[in-house]
Design an enzyme around this catalytic site. Structure first.
Site, mmCIF file in Angstrom:
data_model
loop_
_atom_site.group_PDB
_atom_site.id
_atom_site.type_symbol
_atom_site.label_atom_id
_atom_site.label_comp_id
_atom_site.label_asym_id
_atom_site.label_seq_id
_atom_site.Cartn_x
_atom_site.Cartn_y
_atom_site.Cartn_z
ATOM 1 N N ASP A 145 -11.014 -2.482 -18.347
ATOM 2 C CA ASP A 145 -11.655 -1.181 -18.169
ATOM 3 C C ASP A 145 -11.612 -0.791 -16.706
ATOM 4 O O ASP A 145 -12.368 -1.287 -15.888
ATOM 5 C CB ASP A 145 -13.101 -1.259 -18.679
ATOM 6 N N LYS B 75 -9.322 -5.435 -23.340
ATOM 7 C CA LYS B 75 -9.268 -4.062 -22.826
ATOM 8 C C LYS B 75 -9.751 -4.084 -21.384
ATOM 9 O O LYS B 75 -10.924 -4.313 -21.113
ATOM 10 C CB LYS B 75 -10.168 -3.167 -23.691
ATOM 11 N N HIS C 108 9.110 -1.777 8.212
ATOM 12 C CA HIS C 108 10.446 -1.187 8.307
ATOM 13 C C HIS C 108 11.463 -2.307 8.374
ATOM 14 O O HIS C 108 11.104 -3.478 8.510
ATOM 15 C CB HIS C 108 10.560 -0.257 9.517
ATOM 16 N N ASP D 89 14.894 -3.560 10.444
ATOM 17 C CA ASP D 89 15.677 -3.328 11.659
ATOM 18 C C ASP D 89 17.113 -3.768 11.425
ATOM 19 O O ASP D 89 17.377 -4.948 11.173
ATOM 20 C CB ASP D 89 15.076 -4.122 12.826
ATOM 21 N N HIS E 250 10.482 -6.148 9.203
ATOM 22 C CA HIS E 250 9.507 -6.173 10.292
ATOM 23 C C HIS E 250 8.168 -5.616 9.797
ATOM 24 O O HIS E 250 8.029 -4.403 9.596
ATOM 25 C CB HIS E 250 10.063 -5.341 11.456
HETATM 26 MN MN MN Z 1 11.157 -3.258 14.400
#
Ligand code: MN
Length: 257
Positions: A188, A186, A46, A48, A40
Protein backbone atom coordinates in the site's frame (compact mmCIF):
# COMPACT_ATOMS: atom_id res chain seq x y z
CA UNK A 1 55.00 16.59 -24.48
CA UNK A 2 51.71 16.95 -22.69
CA UNK A 3 49.87 20.02 -23.80
CA UNK A 4 47.49 22.45 -22.16
CA UNK A 5 47.56 20.92 -18.69
CA UNK A 6 47.68 24.34 -17.01
CA UNK A 7 43.94 24.55 -16.59
CA UNK A 8 43.83 20.97 -15.25
CA UNK A 9 46.52 21.74 -12.67
CA UNK A 10 45.14 25.13 -11.66
CA UNK A 11 41.88 23.55 -10.51
CA UNK A 12 43.49 20.96 -8.26
CA UNK A 13 45.53 20.76 -5.08
CA UNK A 14 47.71 17.69 -5.64
CA UNK A 15 48.56 17.51 -1.95
CA UNK A 16 44.86 16.91 -1.30
CA UNK A 17 43.65 14.81 -4.25
CA UNK A 18 45.01 11.41 -5.33
CA UNK A 19 44.64 12.38 -9.01
CA UNK A 20 47.83 12.43 -11.12
CA UNK A 21 49.54 15.78 -11.60
CA UNK A 22 50.82 14.91 -15.08
CA UNK A 23 54.37 15.88 -14.16
CA UNK A 24 55.84 12.75 -15.68
CA UNK A 25 57.03 13.21 -19.23
CA UNK A 26 54.58 11.85 -21.77
CA UNK A 27 55.83 8.76 -23.60
CA UNK A 28 56.62 9.01 -27.28
CA UNK A 29 53.53 9.07 -29.44
CA UNK A 30 52.18 5.62 -30.09
CA UNK A 31 50.31 4.41 -33.10
CA UNK A 32 47.45 3.02 -31.07
CA UNK A 33 45.52 5.72 -29.32
CA UNK A 34 43.91 4.89 -26.02
CA UNK A 35 40.68 6.03 -24.46
CA UNK A 36 38.95 5.80 -21.12
CA UNK A 37 35.38 6.47 -20.01
CA UNK A 38 35.09 7.21 -16.32
CA UNK A 39 31.82 7.12 -14.42
CA UNK A 40 32.12 10.12 -12.18
CA UNK A 41 29.80 10.28 -9.19
CA UNK A 42 30.42 13.96 -8.56
CA UNK A 43 27.73 16.42 -7.46
CA UNK A 44 25.91 15.30 -10.55
CA UNK A 45 26.61 11.95 -12.16
CA UNK A 46 28.31 12.07 -15.56
CA UNK A 47 30.67 10.07 -17.71
CA UNK A 48 34.06 11.48 -18.70
CA UNK A 49 35.23 10.49 -22.16
CA UNK A 50 38.98 10.97 -22.61
CA UNK A 51 40.84 10.40 -25.85
CA UNK A 52 44.60 10.15 -26.10
CA UNK A 53 45.83 12.77 -28.49
CA UNK A 54 49.14 14.63 -28.77
CA UNK A 55 50.41 13.29 -25.47
CA UNK A 56 47.42 14.31 -23.39
CA UNK A 57 43.80 13.27 -22.96
CA UNK A 58 41.24 15.39 -24.75
CA UNK A 59 38.22 15.24 -22.43
CA UNK A 60 34.46 15.63 -22.51
CA UNK A 61 31.93 15.28 -19.68
CA UNK A 62 28.88 13.43 -20.97
CA UNK A 63 25.95 13.90 -18.55
CA UNK A 64 23.87 11.02 -19.94
CA UNK A 65 26.64 8.65 -20.92
CA UNK A 66 27.79 7.35 -24.29
CA UNK A 67 24.72 6.85 -26.52
CA UNK A 68 24.20 3.19 -27.49
CA UNK A 69 21.90 4.12 -30.35
CA UNK A 70 22.36 6.39 -33.40
CA UNK A 71 18.81 7.68 -32.91
CA UNK A 72 19.78 9.89 -29.97
CA UNK A 73 22.81 12.16 -29.65
CA UNK A 74 24.09 13.09 -26.23
CA UNK A 75 25.51 16.36 -25.03
CA UNK A 76 29.27 16.24 -24.38
CA UNK A 77 30.80 19.21 -22.60
CA UNK A 78 34.45 19.85 -23.42
CA UNK A 79 36.59 19.93 -20.30
CA UNK A 80 40.28 20.59 -19.79
CA UNK A 81 42.87 18.22 -21.22
CA UNK A 82 43.99 15.63 -18.69
CA UNK A 83 47.40 13.95 -18.32
CA UNK A 84 47.88 10.49 -19.84
CA UNK A 85 48.12 8.89 -16.39
CA UNK A 86 44.43 9.67 -16.01
CA UNK A 87 43.75 6.66 -18.26
CA UNK A 88 44.26 4.54 -15.14
CA UNK A 89 42.71 6.82 -12.56
CA UNK A 90 39.88 5.70 -10.34
CA UNK A 91 39.15 6.37 -6.71
CA UNK A 92 37.85 8.97 -4.34
CA UNK A 93 38.41 12.66 -4.96
CA UNK A 94 37.93 14.29 -1.55
CA UNK A 95 34.75 16.27 -0.99
CA UNK A 96 35.42 19.97 -1.49
CA UNK A 97 38.15 19.34 -4.06
CA UNK A 98 37.49 19.95 -7.74
CA UNK A 99 35.28 17.08 -9.03
CA UNK A 100 34.92 15.65 -5.51
CA UNK A 101 33.28 12.21 -5.48
CA UNK A 102 33.87 8.68 -6.71
CA UNK A 103 35.50 8.07 -10.09
CA UNK A 104 35.15 4.57 -11.56
CA UNK A 105 36.51 3.27 -14.82
CA UNK A 106 33.45 2.45 -16.93
CA UNK A 107 35.46 1.30 -19.93
CA UNK A 108 38.82 1.64 -21.56
CA UNK A 109 40.52 0.42 -24.67
CA UNK A 110 41.84 1.76 -27.91
CA UNK A 111 40.38 3.75 -30.73
CA UNK A 112 41.31 4.49 -34.32
CA UNK A 113 41.13 8.16 -35.01
CA UNK A 114 39.33 8.99 -38.24
CA UNK A 115 39.51 12.72 -37.91
CA UNK A 116 40.23 14.43 -34.66
CA UNK A 117 37.47 16.59 -33.20
CA UNK A 118 38.41 20.08 -34.31
CA UNK A 119 35.18 20.96 -35.93
CA UNK A 120 34.03 17.40 -36.28
CA UNK A 121 35.78 14.09 -35.94
CA UNK A 122 35.58 10.69 -34.45
CA UNK A 123 36.88 7.21 -34.29
CA UNK A 124 36.20 3.53 -33.97
CA UNK A 125 36.27 2.37 -30.38
CA UNK A 126 37.51 -1.00 -29.23
CA UNK A 127 36.63 -1.28 -25.56
CA UNK A 128 34.97 -3.90 -23.46
CA UNK A 129 31.65 -2.09 -23.38
CA UNK A 130 32.14 0.51 -26.03
CA UNK A 131 32.50 -0.73 -29.61
CA UNK A 132 31.83 1.00 -32.88
CA UNK A 133 32.11 4.30 -34.62
CA UNK A 134 31.32 7.59 -32.96
CA UNK A 135 31.67 11.22 -33.96
CA UNK A 136 31.90 14.29 -31.82
CA UNK A 137 30.73 17.58 -33.24
CA UNK A 138 30.91 21.04 -31.82
CA UNK A 139 27.71 23.01 -31.31
CA UNK A 140 28.57 26.15 -29.32
CA UNK A 141 30.90 27.27 -26.59
CA UNK A 142 32.02 24.20 -24.69
CA UNK A 143 29.07 22.17 -25.94
CA UNK A 144 29.55 19.27 -28.28
CA UNK A 145 27.37 16.34 -29.21
CA UNK A 146 28.40 12.72 -29.41
CA UNK A 147 26.71 10.59 -32.05
CA UNK A 148 26.90 6.86 -32.67
CA UNK A 149 27.38 6.16 -36.36
CA UNK A 150 26.95 2.39 -36.29
CA UNK A 151 23.64 0.68 -35.69
CA UNK A 152 23.03 -0.36 -32.08
CA UNK A 153 25.29 -3.21 -31.09
CA UNK A 154 22.29 -5.28 -30.03
CA UNK A 155 20.28 -5.73 -33.25
CA UNK A 156 17.11 -6.33 -31.20
CA UNK A 157 17.55 -3.15 -29.28
CA UNK A 158 14.48 -0.95 -29.14
CA UNK A 159 14.54 2.61 -27.89
CA UNK A 160 13.41 2.93 -24.30
CA UNK A 161 9.70 3.75 -24.19
CA UNK A 162 9.02 7.25 -22.92
CA UNK A 163 5.48 6.39 -21.81
CA UNK A 164 4.09 3.07 -20.66
CA UNK A 165 0.65 2.23 -19.33
CA UNK A 166 0.77 1.17 -15.69
CA UNK A 167 -0.07 -2.52 -15.33
CA UNK A 168 -3.48 -2.74 -13.68
CA UNK A 169 -4.91 -5.45 -11.44
CA UNK A 170 -7.39 -7.79 -13.10
CA UNK A 171 -9.27 -10.81 -11.89
CA UNK A 172 -8.04 -14.22 -12.94
CA UNK A 173 -8.24 -17.90 -12.04
CA UNK A 174 -6.70 -19.17 -8.82
CA UNK A 175 -3.54 -21.28 -9.14
CA UNK A 176 -4.48 -24.91 -9.72
CA UNK A 177 -1.77 -26.66 -7.69
CA UNK A 178 -3.52 -26.35 -4.33
CA UNK A 179 -6.80 -24.87 -5.35
CA UNK A 180 -8.03 -24.06 -1.88
CA UNK A 181 -6.57 -20.67 -1.19
CA UNK A 182 -4.02 -18.17 -2.46
CA UNK A 183 -2.84 -14.77 -1.43
CA UNK A 184 -0.83 -11.90 -2.81
CA UNK A 185 0.66 -9.09 -0.75
CA UNK A 186 -0.86 -5.72 -1.47
CA UNK A 187 1.83 -3.10 -1.05
CA UNK A 188 0.00 0.00 0.00
CA UNK A 189 1.83 3.03 -1.26
CA UNK A 190 1.84 5.30 -4.25
CA UNK A 191 1.72 3.82 -7.72
CA UNK A 192 4.57 5.11 -9.87
CA UNK A 193 6.33 4.45 -13.14
CA UNK A 194 10.06 5.17 -12.96
CA UNK A 195 12.03 5.93 -16.11
CA UNK A 196 15.79 5.66 -15.61
CA UNK A 197 18.08 6.97 -18.31
CA UNK A 198 21.63 8.22 -18.01
CA UNK A 199 21.63 7.71 -14.25
CA UNK A 200 18.58 9.94 -13.78
CA UNK A 201 15.20 8.87 -12.49
CA UNK A 202 11.91 10.42 -13.63
CA UNK A 203 8.81 9.29 -11.75
CA UNK A 204 5.30 9.51 -13.07
CA UNK A 205 2.10 8.92 -11.17
CA UNK A 206 -0.62 6.62 -12.41
CA UNK A 207 -2.27 9.72 -13.87
CA UNK A 208 1.03 10.54 -15.55
CA UNK A 209 1.91 13.56 -13.47
CA UNK A 210 5.61 14.10 -12.88
CA UNK A 211 6.11 13.26 -9.22
CA UNK A 212 9.93 13.06 -9.31
CA UNK A 213 10.50 15.92 -6.82
CA UNK A 214 8.27 14.23 -4.24
CA UNK A 215 10.71 11.37 -3.68
CA UNK A 216 14.25 12.71 -3.40
CA UNK A 217 15.09 9.46 -1.55
CA UNK A 218 14.64 7.58 -4.82
CA UNK A 219 17.11 9.70 -6.75
CA UNK A 220 19.81 7.25 -5.69
CA UNK A 221 18.07 4.57 -7.73
CA UNK A 222 19.07 6.38 -10.91
CA UNK A 223 22.71 6.58 -9.89
CA UNK A 224 22.65 2.93 -8.83
CA UNK A 225 21.61 1.86 -12.31
CA UNK A 226 24.46 3.86 -13.85
CA UNK A 227 24.35 3.73 -17.64
CA UNK A 228 21.57 1.11 -17.77
CA UNK A 229 18.20 2.22 -19.05
CA UNK A 230 15.15 0.86 -17.27
CA UNK A 231 11.43 1.37 -16.85
CA UNK A 232 10.16 0.40 -13.40
CA UNK A 233 6.45 -0.03 -12.89
CA UNK A 234 5.66 -0.37 -9.23
CA UNK A 235 4.57 1.07 -5.95
CA UNK A 236 6.46 3.55 -3.80
CA UNK A 237 6.23 2.10 -0.30
CA UNK A 238 7.55 3.46 3.00
CA UNK A 239 8.81 0.92 5.55
CA UNK A 240 9.41 1.57 9.22
CA UNK A 241 12.18 -0.57 10.66
CA UNK A 242 13.67 -0.53 14.11
CA UNK A 243 12.32 2.92 14.76
CA UNK A 244 14.52 4.46 12.11
CA UNK A 245 13.03 7.00 9.72
CA UNK A 246 11.05 5.29 7.01
CA UNK A 247 12.55 4.95 3.58
CA UNK A 248 11.00 4.61 0.18
CA UNK A 249 11.12 1.44 -1.79
CA UNK A 250 10.14 0.87 -5.38
CA UNK A 251 9.17 -2.63 -6.33
CA UNK A 252 7.43 -4.05 -9.32
CA UNK A 253 8.08 -5.24 -12.80
CA UNK A 254 11.15 -4.13 -14.63
CA UNK A 255 11.82 -3.55 -18.27
CA UNK A 256 15.49 -3.37 -19.18
CA UNK A 257 16.61 -2.14 -22.56
MN1 MN B 1 34.19 14.49 -14.35
Amino acid sequence: MARNLDSYRRKRDFSATPEPSGDKAAPAAERTERFVVQEHHARSLHWDLRLEHDGALASWAVPKGIPPDPAKNHLAVRTEDHPLEYLEFHGEIPAGEYGGGTMKIWDRGTYELHKFPGVEGGGTFHGERLHGRYVLFHTRGKDWMIHRMDPPEDPDREPMPTRIEPMLARSGPLPQDDGRWAYEIKWDGVRAIGYVDGGRLRLESRNRNDITPRYPELRELGRALGAAQAVLDGEVVAFDEDGRPSFQHLQGRMHLT
